[in-house]
Motif scaffolding. Structure first.
Motif, short mmCIF file in Angstrom:
data_model
loop_
_atom_site.label_atom_id
_atom_site.label_comp_id
_atom_site.label_asym_id
_atom_site.label_seq_id
_atom_site.Cartn_x
_atom_site.Cartn_y
_atom_site.Cartn_z
N VAL A 66 0.81 -1.22 0.00
CA VAL A 66 0.00 0.00 0.00
C VAL A 66 0.84 1.26 0.00
N SER A 67 2.15 1.17 0.25
CA SER A 67 2.98 2.37 0.34
C SER A 67 3.04 3.08 -1.00
N ARG A 68 3.31 4.36 -0.95
CA ARG A 68 3.36 5.18 -2.16
C ARG A 68 4.49 6.20 -2.02
N PRO A 69 5.02 6.72 -3.14
CA PRO A 69 6.13 7.67 -3.05
C PRO A 69 5.71 8.99 -2.43
N ARG A 94 9.15 6.37 0.74
CA ARG A 94 7.84 5.78 0.48
C ARG A 94 7.04 5.79 1.80
N CYS A 95 5.81 6.27 1.70
CA CYS A 95 5.01 6.43 2.92
C CYS A 95 3.73 5.62 2.86
N HIS A 96 3.24 5.28 4.03
CA HIS A 96 1.94 4.63 4.15
C HIS A 96 0.87 5.66 3.77
N LYS A 138 12.20 5.67 20.19
CA LYS A 138 13.41 5.07 20.76
C LYS A 138 13.35 3.55 20.71
N THR A 139 12.15 2.99 20.61
CA THR A 139 12.00 1.53 20.58
C THR A 139 11.59 1.05 19.18
N HIS A 140 11.76 1.90 18.17
CA HIS A 140 11.35 1.55 16.81
C HIS A 140 12.49 1.85 15.85
N PRO A 141 12.74 0.97 14.87
CA PRO A 141 13.84 1.22 13.92
C PRO A 141 13.69 2.58 13.23
N ARG A 142 14.72 3.40 13.34
CA ARG A 142 14.65 4.77 12.81
C ARG A 142 14.41 4.80 11.31
N ASP A 143 15.00 3.89 10.57
CA ASP A 143 14.87 3.94 9.11
C ASP A 143 13.50 3.48 8.60
N GLN A 144 12.63 3.06 9.53
CA GLN A 144 11.30 2.61 9.12
C GLN A 144 10.22 3.66 9.35
N VAL A 145 10.61 4.87 9.76
CA VAL A 145 9.63 5.91 10.07
C VAL A 145 10.03 7.23 9.42
N PHE A 153 -0.66 19.60 -10.14
CA PHE A 153 0.61 20.32 -10.22
C PHE A 153 1.70 19.59 -9.44
N CYS A 154 1.38 19.19 -8.22
CA CYS A 154 2.37 18.52 -7.38
C CYS A 154 2.79 17.17 -7.95
N GLN A 155 1.85 16.45 -8.51
CA GLN A 155 2.18 15.15 -9.11
C GLN A 155 3.14 15.35 -10.28
N ARG A 156 2.90 16.38 -11.09
CA ARG A 156 3.76 16.63 -12.26
C ARG A 156 5.15 17.10 -11.85
N ARG A 157 5.24 17.85 -10.73
CA ARG A 157 6.53 18.42 -10.32
C ARG A 157 7.22 17.62 -9.23
N GLY A 158 6.69 16.46 -8.88
CA GLY A 158 7.37 15.60 -7.91
C GLY A 158 7.32 16.09 -6.48
N ILE A 159 6.22 16.74 -6.11
CA ILE A 159 6.06 17.25 -4.75
C ILE A 159 5.08 16.35 -4.00
N GLY A 160 5.51 15.85 -2.85
CA GLY A 160 4.64 15.01 -2.04
C GLY A 160 3.55 15.83 -1.40
#
Length: 468
Positions: free
Chosen positions: A7-10, A17-19, A70-77, A249-256
């Motif tokens: 389900v994640s998306r850019p 990639r975010c939920h 502190k109890t969750h992997p940093r690279d997963q958030v 506009f945001c989709q075309r210019r790569g803005i989340g």
């Protein structure tokens, strides 16, 4: 339910990639076990984007996020925070230290996006979050400058030019923060991005992007945030810059694109909560049900009167349960209840407890009574909140009917799940931020991902049409 990877998306062109559902931390506070459990539940279900701000519960929101992470992997958030508001401890800071270009919008609420102030905000937020690097830092509602100007005179082109000059100045500072490794990406959270071009206080994503491009082609302006819901859908429907909607506009210019207030809509100067509070079509509880839920508190109050002869809190033989019986029927919403309960119930209750504590503090019966009283009071307040919410179900039923008329397929989903399912089905939208202060809110929200997406845009368009 789909796995997080499915389900994640850019998040625009950040490479992250975010939920599709983000944990919104407005009103989240450190020390609240329920809030902490809700955030942990969100992460355990595969959620990975947390949105907070320096001014949410005066920094307590960021502290709770830091504690949980502190109890969750940093690279997963993905951690998003924001700066710009001068309130609470920031107000004390601004009154002791002069910052340039402060917008003194109103009593108790100033605003500033000058680099000297933003420097303090990134430092404080990093400390509270216990992070060396913040993933996304957003300027928080910089349109306060335009609103402040509009209070004094009609807005002119020069006001907008000054607004975007300040945006560009802040962006230059934020690019330096990226180079220093303090943040990874930056952007703007504005309530006015989705307004019609005819609205003087409208803010433009295109002009923000132009300010970033002036600095460097390799800029890090890659995320925006704006409100979006069934009633406030301008970001998906209104054509603006380049004859495109904000999402296009945001989709075309790569803005989340992060959207907030998915379930709290403002229409004709009133708040509409997009949620079910009882079974659709069910008759709202009345005075008999209110009396029944207050009865355990009433009986407990009577034991105090019988045991110690202590006068009732409300006086003249009327206790707290009697006071609540008078106040609750006059409450129009949960937000109204939260405003009323502090001033008209909790404040006088605290005074009553303190006064009797001075007289009966050493009495075993008084201490035992209080020990049972506070959990009972908390449970009663929760029941009152559900009672007040149920009064709003007829409004939720009306929204559901309008949705079906607009083409949404009839279903047994909760109204909140329908509202979220529509938003997550929009092209160009990265993540919907939801206030999930309780674990059951988290569970309800994630259910919207079970069913396939719908053709949302035509439904939004038809829902906006005036009722005939």
């Amino acid at each position: 339910m789909n796995s997080p990877s499915e389900v994640s998306r850019p998040l625009g062109s950040t490479g992250l990639r975010c939920h599709p559902l983000g944990f919104g931390c407005y009103r989240i506070a450190d020390g609240n076990a329920e809030h902490q459990a809700a955030l942990q539940s969100y992460l355990q279900r595969g959620g990975n984007l947390i949105d907070t701000s320096a001014n949410y519960t005066d920094g307590q929101s960021e502290i709770l996020v830091g504690r949980v992470l502190k109890t969750h992997p940093r690279d997963q958030v993905i951690v998003v925070t924001k700066g710009g508001y001068i309130q609470g401890q920031n107000m004390r800071l601004a009154q002791s230290q002069t910052f340039p270009e402060v917008v003194e919008y109103g009593e108790g609420i100033w605003h500033c996006i000058h680099p000297e102030f933003l420097e303090t905000q990134i430092s404080f937020s990093s400390q509270r979050l216990q992070l060396d690097t913040i993933d996304v830092f957003l300027l928080h509602n910089p349109e306060y400058f335009l609103s402040h100007q509009a209070h004094h005179k009609p807005l002119e082109a020069a006001d907008h030019d000054e607004f975007y000059r300040r945006i560009g100045q802040a962006f230059r500072f934020l690019e330096e923060q990226v180079r220093r490794g303090r943040i990874r990406w930056y952007g703007v959270s504005s309530n006015n991005f989705g307004l019609s071009p005819s609205k003087p206080e409208r803010t433009s994503v295109a002009r923000c992007l132009a300010e970033a491009e002036k600095l460097t082609p390799e800029h890090h302006f890659r995320v925006i945030q704006l409100p979006m819901n069934l009633y406030e859908s301008g970001g998906a429907l209104i054509k603006g810059d380049s004859n495109e909607t904000v999402l296009e506009f945001c989709q075309r210019r790569g803005i989340g694109v992060l959207v907030n207030r998915p379930l709290n809509a403002f229409s004709h100067d009133r708040l509409i909560r997009l949620a079910d509070f009882a079974k659709p079509g069910e008759t709202a509880p009345g005075k008999n049900e209110l009396a029944a839920l207050l009865n355990p508190l009433r009986l407990h109050e009577q034991t105090l009167s019988d045991g110690l002869g202590i006068p009732s809190m409300a006086g003249r033989g009327a206790g707290l349960s009697d006071l609540l019986g008078q106040v609750v029927p006059q409450v129009s919403s949960v937000d109204h209840w939260e405003q009323v309960v502090g001033r008209h119930v909790i404040a006088p209750l605290q005074q009553w407890v303190e006064e009797n504590g001075r007289v009966h503090g050493n009495n075993v019966f008084w201490g035992s009574w209080l020990q049972e009283f506070f959990p009972l009071l908390h449970a009663t307040f929760e029941e009152i909140e559900r009672f007040v919410q149920a009064q709003q179900q007829s409004g939720s039923d009306a929204v559901r009917t309008r949705l079906y008329e607009a083409g949404y397929p009839k279903s047994s989903e909760s109204l909140s799940q329908i509202a979220l399912r529509l938003l997550t089905s929009l092209n160009g939208l990265s993540c919907v931020l939801i206030g999930m202060r309780r674990t059951n809110y988290v569970q309800d929200a994630f259910q919207c991902l079970v069913l396939p997406s719908v053709d949302a845009l035509p439904i939004f368009e038809k829902f906006q049409k005036p009722l005939s």
